[in-house]
Design an enzyme around this catalytic site. Structure first.
Site, PDB file in Angstrom:
ATOM      1  CG  ASP A 114      -2.005   1.024   1.232  1.00 15.39           C
ATOM      2  OD1 ASP A 114      -2.957   0.961   0.431  1.00 15.39           O
ATOM      3  OD2 ASP A 114      -1.868   1.937   2.065  1.00 15.39           O
ATOM      4  NE  ARG A 115      -1.150   6.106   0.019  1.00 21.63           N
ATOM      5  CZ  ARG A 115      -1.350   7.027  -0.909  1.00 21.63           C
ATOM      6  NH1 ARG A 115      -0.695   8.167  -0.855  1.00 21.63           N
ATOM      7  NH2 ARG A 115      -2.189   6.833  -1.893  1.00 21.63           N
ATOM      8  NE  ARG A 118      -0.235   4.457  -3.701  1.00 19.73           N
ATOM      9  CZ  ARG A 118      -0.587   4.206  -4.952  1.00 19.73           C
ATOM     10  NH1 ARG A 118       0.223   4.587  -5.929  1.00 19.73           N
ATOM     11  NH2 ARG A 118      -1.722   3.611  -5.244  1.00 19.73           N
ATOM     12  CG  HIS A 282      -5.793  -2.913  -0.046  1.00 17.25           C
ATOM     13  ND1 HIS A 282      -4.917  -2.576  -1.050  1.00 17.25           N
ATOM     14  CD2 HIS A 282      -5.448  -2.139   1.022  1.00 17.25           C
ATOM     15  CE1 HIS A 282      -4.090  -1.632  -0.622  1.00 17.25           C
ATOM     16  NE2 HIS A 282      -4.396  -1.350   0.629  1.00 17.25           N
TER      17      HIS A 282
END
Length: 305
Positions: A114-115, A118, A282
């Protein structure tokens, strides 16, 4: 003992909590194991605890470093910045690199969700000599995400648009019931309910419902929309790609798996991509930890660190 210390003691036995000073503030790192370095970065709205079913099973082969990324958990949380520079993935990646250097690791493998994924992707692009291998879970790069978005994606990932609104609009609205908002994300990105450990879930909510944490989350999404995708555009135009072996994982029953051509998009960003869909939504580390661990073990074992 705080809830965070209690959760680490119970869910990550044998790991040591360490505070790492950086140019902009202190970062929490939880370290265990021996061997080549492996940095694992969590996503939203979680903390390093999301790896509790995977990380302990890697410590026999790796020095595993789990951090709370900037703005999350117990790590420092810069406030609102009109320039939105504090939460660019480039800035956050540079901070994680500083943490690893301070721990004595000039090269390391990266696993992230997830973040955190990134941040990890940007770290691999900006600092290729430091990253030996990269595994990312359930993300589409910022530029591709916004280029490919449609009405259904906007509905399913509504907070990608909501959190990017000008300060303090989303912060003010979330303040009415921040726990309900975070639970909406934690429980709403899979076809099935996620079976979180109760103590981990409590820690996620306590860490990430403070005003400072909510602002940090909003700032991070704002940076993604306004700045990160510009960085991606520059890299795309220059033909820049991730050079190290890269494992791309995604949940088959989540938004990414349902709405994006994951392999096509990531082949455009990686020189050596591999792909591993997961039977989950997710939150792969907590929905499909055994499948994720098996994929990581094969990937990490097959490549030279």
């Amino acid at each position: 003992m705080t809830i965070f210390e209690e959760a680490d003691a119970r869910l990550l036995p044998g790991f040591e909590r360490r505070w790492i000073g950086t140019a902009h503030g202190k970062v929490l790192a939880v370290v265990g194991g021996t061997g080549p370095a492996l940095l694992m970065l969590h996503g939203d709205p979680q903390t390093h605890l999301c790896w509790h079913q995977i990380a302990p099973k890697l410590t026999d082969r790796f020095t595993v470093v789990l951090t709370d990324i900037r703005g999350r958990g117990e790590t420092h949380k810069p406030g609102h910045d009109p320039e939105q520079s504090a939460y660019t993935k480039r800035a956050m990646a540079a901070e994680q690199l500083e943490v690893m250097y301070n721990l004595g690791h000039n090269k390391f493998a990266l696993v992230a969700h997830d973040r955190g994924a990134r941040v990890a992707r940007r770290l691999a692009l900006d600092h290729p000599k430091a990253v030996t291998q990269l595994a990312v879970m359930d993300i589409i790069p910022a530029l591709d995400f916004y280029e490919c978005s449609n009405a259904q994606i906007a509905q399913d990932y509504f907070y990608f648009s909501f959190l990017t609104q000008d300060h303090p609009v989303p912060e003010t609205l979330i303040a009415g019931d921040p726990e309900a908002f975070l639970k909406l994300i934690l429980m709403g990105l899979s076809d099935n309910a996620v079976n979180y450990d109760a103590l981990a879930l409590q820690a996620y909510l306590q860490a990430n419902t403070t005003p400072e944490a909510i602002t940090a989350m909003c700032e991070c999404f704002r940076a993604g929309f306004h700045i990160d995708r510009r960085h991606d555009q520059t890299d795309r135009e220059a033909g820049k790609k991730i050079a190290c072996p890269t494992l791309v994982m995604w949940g088959e029953y989540g938004v990414v798996g349902k709405h994006f051509d994951v392999e096509r998009i990531w082949r455009g960003w990686c020189e050596l991509p591999e792909f591993a869909p997961m039977p989950s939504g997710h939150f792969i580390p907590e929905e499909a930890p055994e499948n994720a661990l098996a994929a990581l073990n094969g990937f990490l074992s097959a490549k030279a660190l």
